[in-house]
Design an enzyme around this catalytic site. Structure first.
Site, mmCIF file in Angstrom:
data_model
loop_
_atom_site.group_PDB
_atom_site.id
_atom_site.type_symbol
_atom_site.label_atom_id
_atom_site.label_comp_id
_atom_site.label_asym_id
_atom_site.label_seq_id
_atom_site.Cartn_x
_atom_site.Cartn_y
_atom_site.Cartn_z
ATOM 1 N N THR A 92 -5.413 -54.970 40.830
ATOM 2 C CA THR A 92 -6.581 -54.623 40.022
ATOM 3 C C THR A 92 -6.660 -53.157 39.632
ATOM 4 O OG1 THR A 92 -8.981 -54.958 39.886
ATOM 5 C CG2 THR A 92 -8.119 -54.123 41.971
ATOM 6 N N TYR A 93 -5.935 -52.274 40.320
ATOM 7 C CA TYR A 93 -6.046 -50.849 40.025
ATOM 8 C C TYR A 93 -5.519 -50.565 38.610
ATOM 9 C CZ TYR A 93 -6.696 -50.219 45.092
ATOM 10 O OH TYR A 93 -7.142 -50.287 46.394
ATOM 11 N N SER A 94 -6.403 -50.041 37.773
ATOM 12 C CA SER A 94 -6.074 -49.747 36.374
ATOM 13 C C SER A 94 -5.471 -50.967 35.674
ATOM 14 C CB SER A 94 -5.133 -48.536 36.274
ATOM 15 O OG SER A 94 -5.768 -47.382 36.772
#
Length: 326
Positions: free
Chosen positions: A58-60
């Site tokens: 989910t990061y960036s």
């Protein structure tokens, strides 16, 4: 750099884990670094002996995993590094685009490996508890991920201790893969995990790899009691406002600054050194967007606090409601 076993496994990890959430091209978060800006930080981490790196799908929106794969290949052979990522948050539209169903886990691991350009990850973690999916379904799917060779170990992140115990029991009773690590919300400002989760992990031999060890920069002094914000992240990260809004939090921040001044080191070093000395802690997950952030983390690994300093740092703490599980 010291190296230790991750829980009761045989895999060895550095006592500092570099969090890769702050890296990735074209992020909509103003404090995230593009790959070219992140490269000197990752290079310095590798040269400093850090072999443990944590990201999440989910990061960036996946860009962090892309950056993680590209950057680590520049400085390591695959077997030299321990790579962790996570699954749970929505990644595609529709009802099945997130969560911990068998459907999502099996598609998410393939998507993560594609972004990382790796054949496997060392540690595949559930980012949060999924109340909509039976834990039996989740644990069997994670077991199949390990048996397929796409992950070496599995871990979990913030949840209640009873939930973690239930997941481990389900794994044991079905002869499936157990979680070997827990990534809890834990720092000098937020210590509620000391009540149940951390004692449970110590008792069961589970490695503890805390997230937000510097309280998203609050313990390093990125904001003041009066509300001043001194960094890009502190001025554009509403999650920090949610986690650290008690006035008494700044009593702890000021105590950290006092001890740091006496030691003639940065407050971040003192806060990280305290966490590294806590029972059961394997490796704090440290974020870095400047070379100095990484230098402080490496220095903290070499800093030993006295019993008196530890007591002074802990004295101002006031209990919090549960924060970070959702």
């Amino acid at each position: 750099m010291e190296y230790v076993n991750l829980g009761t496994t045989g895999v060895r990890v550095s006592r500092i884990c570099l969090g890769m959430m702050s890296f990735g091209n074209d992020s909509d978060r103003p404090w995230v670094l593009a790959e070219d800006a992140a490269e000197p930080i990752v290079k310095a981490a590798a040269e400093g002996g850090i072999t443990f790196y944590d990201t999440a799908d989910t990061y960036s929106k996946g860009a962090s995993e892309v950056a993680t794969g590209r950057l680590l290949r520049k400085f390591f052979h695959r077997d030299e590094v321990v790579v962790a990522t996570k699954v749970f948050m929505p990644m595609t539209p529709g009802e099945n685009g997130g969560g911990l169903s068998r459907k999502h886990i099996l598609s998410a691991i393939d998507a993560s490996l594609g972004r990382l350009e790796m054949d496997y990850v060392d540690l595949y973690q559930i980012h949060r508890w999924d109340p909509r999916t039976p834990i039996e379904e989740t644990m069997e799917a994670l077991h199949d991920v390990v048996r397929s060779g796409k992950a070496r170990y599995i871990g979990a992140s913030s949840m209640f201790a009873w939930q973690f115990a239930k997941a481990q029991r389900v794994a044991d009773s079905n002869h499936w893969t157990r979680f070997v690590s827990m990534q809890p919300h834990y720092n000098l400002i937020y210590r509620e995990e000391e009540r149940e989760m951390i004692p449970q992990c110590i008792d069961q031999g589970v490695g503890i790899i805390p997230w937000s060890p510097l309280a998203r920069g609050v313990l390093a002094g990125n904001r003041s009691r009066g509300g001043e914000r001194s960094t890009t992240r502190s001025g554009s990260d509403p999650f920090t406002d949610y986690l650290y809004s008690q006035p008494t939090d700044f009593d702890v921040v000021e105590r950290v600054a006092e001890v740091a001044a006496e030691r003639k080191v940065a407050p971040a070093q003192v806060a990280l050194a305290w966490l590294l000395q806590r029972p059961g802690v394997t490796a704090p997950i440290v974020g870095a967007t400047k070379g100095g952030h990484l230098a402080d983390a490496l220095a903290a690994e070499q800093l030993t606090l006295t019993d008196d300093e530890v007591a002074r740092l802990e004295e101002p703490y006031v209990p919090h409601p549960v924060l970070g599980h959702f």
